[in-house]
Design a protein around this motif. Sequence first.
Motif, mmCIF file in Angstrom:
data_model
loop_
_atom_site.group_PDB
_atom_site.id
_atom_site.type_symbol
_atom_site.label_atom_id
_atom_site.label_comp_id
_atom_site.label_asym_id
_atom_site.label_seq_id
_atom_site.Cartn_x
_atom_site.Cartn_y
_atom_site.Cartn_z
ATOM 1 N N ARG A 1 122.392 17.007 57.965
ATOM 2 C CA ARG A 1 121.515 17.763 57.183
ATOM 3 C C ARG A 1 120.127 17.419 57.754
ATOM 4 O O ARG A 1 119.022 18.303 57.431
ATOM 5 N N TRP A 2 119.855 16.386 58.363
ATOM 6 C CA TRP A 2 118.543 16.242 58.837
ATOM 7 C C TRP A 2 118.259 16.782 60.256
ATOM 8 O O TRP A 2 117.103 16.621 60.761
ATOM 9 N N HIS A 3 119.256 17.402 60.928
ATOM 10 C CA HIS A 3 119.200 17.936 62.334
ATOM 11 C C HIS A 3 118.131 18.931 62.429
ATOM 12 O O HIS A 3 117.447 18.888 63.318
ATOM 13 N N GLY B 1 113.012 21.425 64.131
ATOM 14 C CA GLY B 1 111.632 22.051 63.795
ATOM 15 C C GLY B 1 111.691 23.590 63.877
ATOM 16 O O GLY B 1 112.649 23.975 64.300
ATOM 17 N N GLN B 2 110.908 24.098 63.138
ATOM 18 C CA GLN B 2 110.888 25.855 63.282
ATOM 19 C C GLN B 2 110.621 26.098 64.652
ATOM 20 O O GLN B 2 109.491 25.836 65.336
ATOM 21 N N LEU C 1 111.123 19.542 68.176
ATOM 22 C CA LEU C 1 111.986 19.024 69.173
ATOM 23 C C LEU C 1 111.289 18.961 70.646
ATOM 24 O O LEU C 1 111.249 18.075 71.300
ATOM 25 N N ASN C 2 110.399 19.947 70.837
ATOM 26 C CA ASN C 2 109.725 20.255 71.867
ATOM 27 C C ASN C 2 108.341 19.025 71.996
ATOM 28 O O ASN C 2 108.318 18.688 73.104
ATOM 29 N N ALA C 3 108.083 18.625 70.757
ATOM 30 C CA ALA C 3 106.920 17.482 70.874
ATOM 31 C C ALA C 3 107.635 16.324 71.290
ATOM 32 O O ALA C 3 106.958 15.518 71.811
#
Length: 1237
Positions: A562-564, A569-570, A575-577
């Motif tokens: 549920r935290w994936h 992220g939007q 994830l890119n950051a």
Amino acid sequence: MQLTAAELQKRHELEGAPDPFPSLGETTTVKPKRVVQVPADADSQTDFPTLATSTPAAAAPGKSAWGSDAGPRIKSTVKSTPVITDYFTFTQAELPAKDGKQTSVGEIMKQAMTKYRVRIEASTNQSRQTTFYMKGETQKDLDKAKRHLLATLSPVVALILNAPASTIAAIIGPKGATLKKVREATGVKVDIPPKDGITNGHTNGTNGTNTPLPGDEEEEVMVPITITGPRPLALEAQGMLNEIIASRTAHLTQKVRDIPAHILPFVLTCRSHFIEEAQGSYVNLALNQPEREITVSGDREGVVRVVETIKATIEGFKTSITNLKISLPKRQHRLLAGKAVDEILAQSKCLVEVASPEDLGDEVTVWGSAVDLPTGLGAVMAKANSQFIHEFPLPGPLAVSKQILTYMTRIDYETTLANAHPDAMIFTPSPATIAQASVLNIDIAGEKSAVDAVIKQISEFIGKLIGATREVSIDWLIHRVIQGKNAKKLKQFYEAHNVQVFFPPESGEQSQVLLVYDPLSPSASPSPVEKVKHLDYVVDELLKMAKEFADVKSQTISVEKRWHEAVVGQGGTTLNAIIGEDTTLSIKFGGEVGDGSDEDVILVRGASLDVDRAIRDISKVVEDAKNDAIVSSYSIEFDIDREYVGRVVGAQGSGVNKLRDALGVKVDFSDEADEKEKEAGKKKKAAVHQKSKVKITGRKENVEEAKKRILSQVERIADETSEVLKIPNQYHAQLIGQNGRYAIRLEENYSVKITFPRSSGENGESKTREQLKPDEVLIKGGKKGVASAKSELLDALEFEKENNKVLTFDVPTRSVSRILGKGGANILEIKDVTGAQIDVDKTNDGIGSSTQITVRGTKDAINAAKIAILAIADQVGEETTASLIIERKFHRNIIGAGGQGLKDLINRCGGPSDTKLQAGLVRFPRQDESSDEVRLRGEPKLVNKVKEELEKIVATLRDRVVLAVEIPASQHRNLIGRGGQNLNDLQNRTGVQVQFPGSRSYNQFGDPENASEMADADPANIVKVSGSRKACEAAVEELKTHVKPAAPEGVTAIVSVPLKYHHAISQQGYFFRTLRNFGVSVEQSGKPQKPAVPVAPPQNGSTTARIDDTENAPSIEIHWQVAENYLDAEEGDSEWTLKGSDAAGLERAQSLIQEAIAQAAAMSCVGFLTLPDRSAFPRIVGSKGSNVARLRNETGADITVGRDNNTIIIIGSESAVDAAKEAILNQISSSGRPPRH
């Protein structure tokens, strides 16, 4: 007295009213002519004429005006009440029911008259059309009564009106005023869906509709408005809303989406029909092929009609189109794609669909109407069989084939082949085919000769690639590091070792790196040993690099599924950051990890330091997500001046939305008064600076950053000022600069906005947003920036006033062309030297004696430019003009090559030798002009001389004739002579021009006068002579004296020779030279198109032989292949026509040809002997080919030593081929040393 219906209407002030008995049709409501009437006098004969018979009644006895029967002498005055009339026509009324009984029209009329105090009369004609006539004291009463009748008698309907979202605000109006007005005027119910009921401002659509999708900016968002009420009133409301929409939007964009793939091509053929449906309105149709949608934009009415037509067309095709499926080999699918689809559709009105390259099926679908399907199927089969297709298998094991194919793909070898062989089509396997196939093929389509040429080139290319490829496994995560830190070394691999390194795309996460010993490099060695040596070196170096950066690890952390989403992220932003811009990390979630059994894990793989950092970041993001309710509850409030709120919020909330998207915060503004003052009930006077409260909610650090940004923006806004400068309009262009360069520089340097007034319209108003006068310039921005920009702008103005002086003077019009010069050379030179700006008035178009010239610049520049211009003008004396007619066909001869003829003519007449001064003296019409007039302009004496010279030249040209003389083509060379010496002597001596067939000017001479005499002559023998008639006749007679009589004809014979034996017989022309020794020449009806030397087949099935001289001597590895000769040779015969001087020589030639045919037929085998390199070739060939000649004589085989490769081709009988091979190998082994490597 009888009156017509028209007279009755006129009498009762109803002229223009509809016919009480109109034709059948829908309900019509006509806006009547409303008349205020005075009550009629009942005693008036005019108002109430008698309806008695034509016999006049007996006159009543007269009464005295003073008698008792007379009325009062003074009558009371009664004030008359105005009466307003109205009427409307209704068709087929639906009467309501009350208590189970149907209500009559009379009862409904009685209710309306009682309720609204009007008088209503009705009449119904045979068509069941009822006309209601109403009278009342006020128009308002009549409207209410009319609405009551329509509402009671009409059926209730629900209409849907699609309105652009941008017009909803105008339809509703301020606080709903406009919508309320529509409802009150018509009494209908108008429902507009709330914003929440429309997903992203769009309605839900179905396939094939024009409903917009979220994210479409170019398409108008449509909102459905429901209008419910009696039909006439609902239509009236719909018309009122359409007027509002039309006043707000004249342009509309709609899309027809999700058109079925097999329907779309048929729809595209109807484009002209769609344009016609626009009925003259402007519409534009655009196709989005990948999305299968058509965008229609333009005038609203036209767009609506076209969209409806497209929808109807799609539905029609859905019902009329069917399909037929057939199976064709996958390779033939190549011929049924691309342009072939359009050709088949145009030819047969059918569409062909083939399976995608990834689909291994061989099914082909043909779409069309049942009537057109047979024609379509025939067109498909014809196209599929229209070209020869060859499947070329890539050699070697599958792994090697993939390496070769990868290399060909990376160097775009397919394009190289296509450019070299434009008549052939080359198709490489798709990725899906590569993954599933056991053998990789390259498909080649085209004419057989073109396909064979491609096969030859690919075979040679792949032959060089054998043993030149290698793959090395290196973890894909360090590919980027190796390429970045060792770029120079990778480049040196190619420069020093001829090895190219190809890393796979990073997105594929593949570890196999391809190494290729470049076969196309000039320095490439054909030796397999050299290839292996260089490849081994590069592999070792790459592995060393990989070991240096091999600090790669994988780590799995436990994170609930549920935290994936929070980690991603939007739009993948978080994830890119985490991954970072300069790192290579692989992060996989749940089912992507291992066998996918555990969903609550995240796998991170990459460099150790990057993996540790990423895990820390992921853990922090997960922890923050778990505490999001607590973290996001932080809020802060502060005040700003109310006047700045609009600027902070931005147009349509853009400023607040930007903060929300960038920082994830919620920003609210409040203008509520102080609670204490509200409770006390005090009246608060308007303050000079009213405040608005700002509340920001979100993560603490994001909230503080948002507050900081808002306060910074407010500070900038508070510091803003504006100032208007008075600057004369004549200097604006210079202050703005070319393309706004100077003004933009000021804006960027001082962070200001500078506005210059634009040209005013017809009403005198400025076209800029700010109301500026023509001599005003507005500067907006911070106080300091405005002051600095103002100072620099005024300094620039002073400079322009000093340097932008203007001087106007006149020069003679005849001198303008000289002042300008050819291509403007003179005027540009004056500009460059003086630095002035010069404008020549072109409005008079050369008409008039003087032309105005305007010069701008400094005082010195203006004076210098004026002096230079007047100096040129003074050089041009009095001019005169003249013209003469010269046929266009003579213009080229007069002008000469590069204009040299015209220059020489002017020089002969005493004209100037300078080409600039010659310009404009003689003007020939341009190619696009139909006139033959040549105009002269210049000094009178020179013009007259030039005119006389031109007339002489034209007279000579007009006297020129073209005569033809027949001279055998075999004697042309002798007549021309070496270097054209004989021809030049003849032309100089006679003054004519002689053209032989094949020369570039031969056809430009035109047809000769005596063409009829040459009708039976061979065109190759006709020589043209051009010049004056006398000179031409003399030249023709002289040419005839040089013609030699034709030699007597010899004997001839025809021999049929198979094309496949041609190369074996001709021996590269040696055989024909032998026949000429007997006085026999040969003419052939055809020659083979294929090369003389057979192409070696792939070496997959070749045998390997080794030659060992001694135990200690190195061995030589050779490849030997034997194939059937003439296997792929051309069929058919060529007719050889033998021409000899005598019968004996002809018989000898025939005998030699037959012997050669028999010998060629015996050469049934071809052997390919491939050596490791070419070091032994000189010994095999021998001095001037002596060894090869000796071997040919000894073995009877034809031996060809390759010039571009290591292969020796041996052609002959099977025994002769084997004998020649053994002789060559013996010669190599007897040399006592191995070949060089």
